[in-house]
Design a protein around this motif. Structure first.
Motif, PDB file in Angstrom:
ATOM      1  N   GLU A  66       0.847  -1.195   0.000  1.00 30.16           N
ATOM      2  CA  GLU A  66       0.000   0.000   0.000  1.00 30.16           C
ATOM      3  C   GLU A  66       0.878   1.238   0.000  1.00 30.16           C
ATOM      4  O   GLU A  66       1.900   1.286   0.681  1.00 30.16           O
ATOM      5  N   TRP A  67       0.439   2.235  -0.774  1.00 31.18           N
ATOM      6  CA  TRP A  67       1.098   3.535  -0.834  1.00 31.18           C
ATOM      7  C   TRP A  67       0.066   4.613  -0.532  1.00 31.18           C
ATOM      8  O   TRP A  67      -1.094   4.481  -0.916  1.00 31.18           O
ATOM      9  N   ALA A  68       0.483   5.691   0.104  1.00 29.75           N
ATOM     10  CA  ALA A  68      -0.347   6.880   0.295  1.00 29.75           C
ATOM     11  C   ALA A  68       0.527   8.103   0.051  1.00 29.75           C
ATOM     12  O   ALA A  68       1.661   8.169   0.534  1.00 29.75           O
ATOM     13  N   VAL A  69      -0.012   9.040  -0.720  1.00 28.34           N
ATOM     14  CA  VAL A  69       0.746  10.235  -1.098  1.00 28.34           C
ATOM     15  C   VAL A  69      -0.123  11.463  -0.857  1.00 28.34           C
ATOM     16  O   VAL A  69      -1.236  11.552  -1.388  1.00 28.34           O
ATOM     17  N   THR A  70       0.378  12.402  -0.069  1.00 27.08           N
ATOM     18  CA  THR A  70      -0.321  13.660   0.159  1.00 27.08           C
ATOM     19  C   THR A  70      -0.055  14.570  -1.037  1.00 27.08           C
ATOM     20  O   THR A  70       1.096  14.926  -1.310  1.00 27.08           O
ATOM     21  N   MET A  71      -1.112  14.923  -1.749  1.00 27.24           N
ATOM     22  CA  MET A  71      -0.957  15.657  -3.008  1.00 27.24           C
ATOM     23  C   MET A  71      -0.355  17.053  -2.828  1.00 27.24           C
ATOM     24  O   MET A  71       0.425  17.503  -3.649  1.00 27.24           O
ATOM     25  N   PRO A  96      -7.249  15.113  -0.993  1.00 25.86           N
ATOM     26  CA  PRO A  96      -5.922  15.351  -0.407  1.00 25.86           C
ATOM     27  C   PRO A  96      -4.891  14.250  -0.626  1.00 25.86           C
ATOM     28  O   PRO A  96      -3.699  14.509  -0.568  1.00 25.86           O
ATOM     29  N   LYS A  97      -5.336  13.024  -0.896  1.00 22.04           N
ATOM     30  CA  LYS A  97      -4.379  11.922  -1.028  1.00 22.04           C
ATOM     31  C   LYS A  97      -4.615  11.126  -2.298  1.00 22.04           C
ATOM     32  O   LYS A  97      -5.732  11.013  -2.774  1.00 22.04           O
ATOM     33  N   LEU A 128      -6.823   8.395  -7.448  1.00 24.36           N
ATOM     34  CA  LEU A 128      -6.276   9.736  -7.661  1.00 24.36           C
ATOM     35  C   LEU A 128      -7.420  10.633  -8.095  1.00 24.36           C
ATOM     36  O   LEU A 128      -8.223  10.231  -8.953  1.00 24.36           O
ATOM     37  N   HIS A 129      -7.528  11.804  -7.502  1.00 27.42           N
ATOM     38  CA  HIS A 129      -8.534  12.784  -7.889  1.00 27.42           C
ATOM     39  C   HIS A 129      -9.946  12.193  -7.779  1.00 27.42           C
ATOM     40  O   HIS A 129     -10.824  12.463  -8.599  1.00 27.42           O
ATOM     41  N   GLY A 130     -10.141  11.323  -6.793  1.00 29.39           N
ATOM     42  CA  GLY A 130     -11.450  10.732  -6.547  1.00 29.39           C
ATOM     43  C   GLY A 130     -11.834   9.585  -7.465  1.00 29.39           C
ATOM     44  O   GLY A 130     -12.944   9.074  -7.400  1.00 29.39           O
TER      45      GLY A 130
END
Length: 191
Positions: A66-71, A96-97, A128-130
Motif C-alpha cells: 500500500e502507498w499513500a501520497v499527500t498531493m 488530499p491523497k 487519484l482525484h477521486g
C-alpha cells in the motif's frame, strides 16, 4: 510428551511465527514520487514535481503493498505552477491523497534474506482525484544489507482520473504524466 512440555512447545512455535510475521512487514514515510507532465513544447518550463513524504507498507510474506501520497506535498520549482497543480488540476483540498493498494504478483521470486535485484509485476488499484482504476506496473525490488528498496515507473493518463487540461495550456501539459516511485523500506517494528 507430557502436557506441560507440549504447552511450552506450542508457545515457542507461536513466538517464532509471530516474530517471523512481524519481520516480514516493511515500511517507510519517506518514499519519493516524481510527477512529470512536460508537454509538447520543449521551450516551456518543465512541469515536474517531487514528493518525498510518501508512505509505503509492504508485507513480504503475502506481497500486499500500500502507498499513500499527500498531493499538496508535491514541490514544483515554480510556485505558481504548484498553486495551479493543487487548485486547478488535482484539487488537493477536495482530494488530499492519492493511494495504491495491490499485490506483488510474483513475490515468491523475491528472496528478502539475500542481497539481489528482483524484477516484479504489481497489480492493484490506484485512487487519484477521486477516481479508482485498476493498474498493472513493473517494478524492481532490491535487497541490500537488510533494507528493501522498491522502484517503479509508469504513465498515468490524466483523463483517466478526470484531470482536465484547459485548451489554453494543452501543448504545455502532457496528456499522460510519467510517474516514478522509489522507497527504502525498513522492518516495521510494530510501534
Amino acid at each position: 510428551m507430557n502436557a506441560t512440555r507440549f504447552f511450552y512447545l506450542l508457545m515457542l512455535l507461536a513466538s517464532i511465527i509471530t516474530t517471523t510475521n512481524a519481520q516480514s512487514k516493511y515500511f517507510t514515510r519517506t518514499g519519493t514520487v516524481i510527477f512529470d507532465a512536460e508537454g509538447k513544447l520543449d521551450d516551456i518550463e518543465e512541469i515536474k514535481a517531487k514528493n518525498t513524504s510518501a508512505t509505503c507498507v509492504l508485507d513480504a510474506a503475502t506481497g500486499q503493498m500500500e502507498w499513500a501520497v499527500t498531493m499538496s506535498k508535491f514541490a514544483f520549482a515554480n510556485s505558481l505552477m504548484q498553486k495551479h497543480f493543487n487548485e486547478n488540476y488535482v484539487e488537493s483540498e477536495k482530494y488530499p491523497k492519492a493511494s495504491f493498494k495491490g499485490k506483488i504478483n510474483d513475490i515468491s521470486k523475491v528472496n528478502f534474506d539475500k542481497d539481489g535485484t528482483y524484477p516484479v509485476g504489481v497489480t492493484g488499484t490506484m485512487t487519484l482525484h477521486g477516481v479508482t482504476k485498476e493498474v498493472n506496473v513493473k517494478g524492481v525490488i532490491t535487497v541490500e544489507k537488510g533494507k528493501i528498496l522498491v522502484n517503479s515507473g509508469f504513465d498515468i493518463p490524466l483523463k483517466d482520473y478526470k484531470i482536465d487540461i484547459p485548451t489554453v495550456v494543452f501543448v504545455k501539459i502532457a496528456e499522460s504524466a510519467k510517474v516514478t516511485v522509489s522507497a527504502a523500506l525498513e522492518i516495521l517494528n510494530g510501534k
